[in-house]
Design a protein around this motif. Structure first.
Motif, PDB file in Angstrom:
ATOM      1  N   PRO A 129       0.800  -1.234   0.000  1.00  0.00           N
ATOM      2  CA  PRO A 129       0.000   0.000   0.000  1.00  0.00           C
ATOM      3  C   PRO A 129       0.832   1.284   0.000  1.00  0.00           C
ATOM      4  CG  PRO A 129      -0.786  -1.530   1.681  1.00  0.00           C
ATOM      5  CD  PRO A 129       0.469  -2.109   1.116  1.00  0.00           C
ATOM      6  N   ARG A 130       2.030   1.245   0.585  1.00  0.00           N
ATOM      7  CA  ARG A 130       2.863   2.460   0.618  1.00  0.00           C
ATOM      8  C   ARG A 130       3.339   2.872  -0.765  1.00  0.00           C
ATOM      9  NH1 ARG A 130       6.993   1.268   5.364  1.00  0.00           N
ATOM     10  NH2 ARG A 130       5.585  -0.145   6.407  1.00  0.00           N
ATOM     11  N   ILE A 182      -7.327   7.685  -7.962  1.00  0.00           N
ATOM     12  CA  ILE A 182      -8.495   7.479  -7.087  1.00  0.00           C
ATOM     13  C   ILE A 182      -8.546   6.029  -6.625  1.00  0.00           C
ATOM     14  CG2 ILE A 182     -11.027   7.372  -7.058  1.00  0.00           C
ATOM     15  CD1 ILE A 182     -10.949   9.922  -8.852  1.00  0.00           C
ATOM     16  N   LEU A 183      -8.339   5.104  -7.548  1.00  0.00           N
ATOM     17  CA  LEU A 183      -8.335   3.686  -7.189  1.00  0.00           C
ATOM     18  C   LEU A 183      -7.220   3.384  -6.188  1.00  0.00           C
ATOM     19  CD1 LEU A 183      -9.615   0.927  -7.630  1.00  0.00           C
ATOM     20  CD2 LEU A 183      -8.176   0.649  -9.650  1.00  0.00           C
ATOM     21  N   ALA A 184      -6.036   3.960  -6.400  1.00  0.00           N
ATOM     22  CA  ALA A 184      -4.916   3.755  -5.474  1.00  0.00           C
ATOM     23  C   ALA A 184      -5.266   4.283  -4.085  1.00  0.00           C
ATOM     24  CB  ALA A 184      -3.659   4.441  -5.998  1.00  0.00           C
ATOM     25  N   GLY A 185      -5.866   5.461  -4.034  1.00  0.00           N
ATOM     26  CA  GLY A 185      -6.247   6.037  -2.739  1.00  0.00           C
ATOM     27  C   GLY A 185      -7.265   5.187  -2.007  1.00  0.00           C
ATOM     28  N   LEU A 186      -8.270   4.700  -2.739  1.00  0.00           N
ATOM     29  CA  LEU A 186      -9.287   3.847  -2.119  1.00  0.00           C
ATOM     30  C   LEU A 186      -8.686   2.543  -1.611  1.00  0.00           C
ATOM     31  CD1 LEU A 186     -12.244   4.350  -4.628  1.00  0.00           C
ATOM     32  CD2 LEU A 186     -12.130   5.149  -2.252  1.00  0.00           C
ATOM     33  N   LEU A 187      -7.844   1.930  -2.431  1.00  0.00           N
ATOM     34  CA  LEU A 187      -7.212   0.669  -2.033  1.00  0.00           C
ATOM     35  C   LEU A 187      -6.251   0.880  -0.863  1.00  0.00           C
ATOM     36  CD1 LEU A 187      -6.511  -0.803  -5.565  1.00  0.00           C
ATOM     37  CD2 LEU A 187      -8.079  -1.766  -3.876  1.00  0.00           C
ATOM     38  N   GLN A 188      -5.547   1.988  -0.877  1.00  0.00           N
ATOM     39  CA  GLN A 188      -4.606   2.282   0.194  1.00  0.00           C
ATOM     40  C   GLN A 188      -5.344   2.505   1.516  1.00  0.00           C
ATOM     41  OE1 GLN A 188      -2.316   5.922  -0.368  1.00  0.00           O
ATOM     42  NE2 GLN A 188      -0.445   4.783   0.028  1.00  0.00           N
ATOM     43  N   ARG A 189      -6.465   3.176   1.426  1.00  0.00           N
ATOM     44  CA  ARG A 189      -7.203   3.497   2.653  1.00  0.00           C
ATOM     45  C   ARG A 189      -8.054   2.341   3.164  1.00  0.00           C
ATOM     46  NH1 ARG A 189      -9.524   8.755   4.968  1.00  0.00           N
ATOM     47  NH2 ARG A 189     -10.969   7.900   6.466  1.00  0.00           N
ATOM     48  N   TYR A 244       2.745   3.272  -8.043  1.00  0.00           N
ATOM     49  CA  TYR A 244       2.118   2.386  -9.028  1.00  0.00           C
ATOM     50  C   TYR A 244       1.104   3.149  -9.887  1.00  0.00           C
ATOM     51  CZ  TYR A 244       4.041  -1.531  -6.294  1.00  0.00           C
ATOM     52  OH  TYR A 244       4.868  -2.416  -5.634  1.00  0.00           O
ATOM     53  N   ALA A 245       0.362   4.066  -9.263  1.00  0.00           N
ATOM     54  CA  ALA A 245      -0.611   4.866 -10.021  1.00  0.00           C
ATOM     55  C   ALA A 245       0.100   5.734 -11.055  1.00  0.00           C
ATOM     56  CB  ALA A 245      -1.448   5.730  -9.072  1.00  0.00           C
TER      57      ALA A 245
END
Length: 195
Positions: A49-50, A153-160, A55-56
């Motif tokens: 996640p970090r 947006i997808l990265a932020g949702l997955l990270q959170r 990756y995005a």
């Protein structure tokens, strides 16, 4: 065939070279490949996640470059390369129908909906943009904005939210995509009728 490609792409996510594979898949997805980069992107972000924003960024840059490649295919090599690719995926008929029935503004809307939600598939719209002589600068701008929005947006949702959001997205992907595309089409309709 699609299940085999999906399984192959998922296996790539576990490799040490996954970030390079993400770039390659994001690049070719935008012009000739059928499997979206999300199938690599999602497990990679969940595993680390970090590194989600990195990756995005990789997926965005590679996807935009692939989209530019698709634009060039449509603009300069439609008959020799793009047509056989579209025929292979069974998308030639829908491509020809779209090309005959859309104007410049509609293609811009398709760039937004395909960039954000893969409706229609991004490869069809990138090739269509080149074949219809959409300004390359405008094409690149729309690709950067929409692909960055999608991946970040997808990265932020997955990270959170982690694994739970992945299940939510996978279960409701068709509904989420349809609602997003519907909202964009509604905004476009208001724009057209308000002029």
């Amino acid at each position: 065939m699609l299940k085999g490609l999906y399984a192959w792409t998922m296996a790539l996510a576990a490799r040490k070279t996954a970030v390079w594979w993400l770039a390659i898949v994001a690049f070719v997805e935008s012009s000739i490949f059928v499997v979206p980069a999300d199938v690599l992107f999602i497990p990679m972000v969940l595993a680390k996640p970090r590194r989600a924003m990195f990756y995005a960024a990789v997926a965005t840059i590679a996807s935009v470059l692939g989209g530019i490649g698709g634009w060039y295919l449509g603009h300069y090599a439609f008959e020799s390369i793009a047509r056989p690719v579209l025929e292979f995926y069974g998308k030639l008929e829908s491509f020809e129908h779209m090309k005959a029935s859309v104007d410049y503004e509609t293609i811009l809307l398709l760039l937004v909906t395909s960039g954000l939600a893969h409706l229609p598939p991004i490869k069809v719209v990138t090739i269509l943009s080149g074949a219809a002589n959409i300004s390359l600068g405008l094409f690149i701008l729309s690709a950067v904005v929409t692909r960055a929005a999608r991946f970040f947006i997808l990265a932020g949702l997955l990270q959170r939210y982690g694994e739970s959001i992945r299940h939510f997205i996978e279960k409701r992907l068709a509904v989420i995509t349809a609602v997003g595309a519907g909202a964009l089409i509604a905004v476009y309709a208001v724009y057209v009728f308000a002029r």
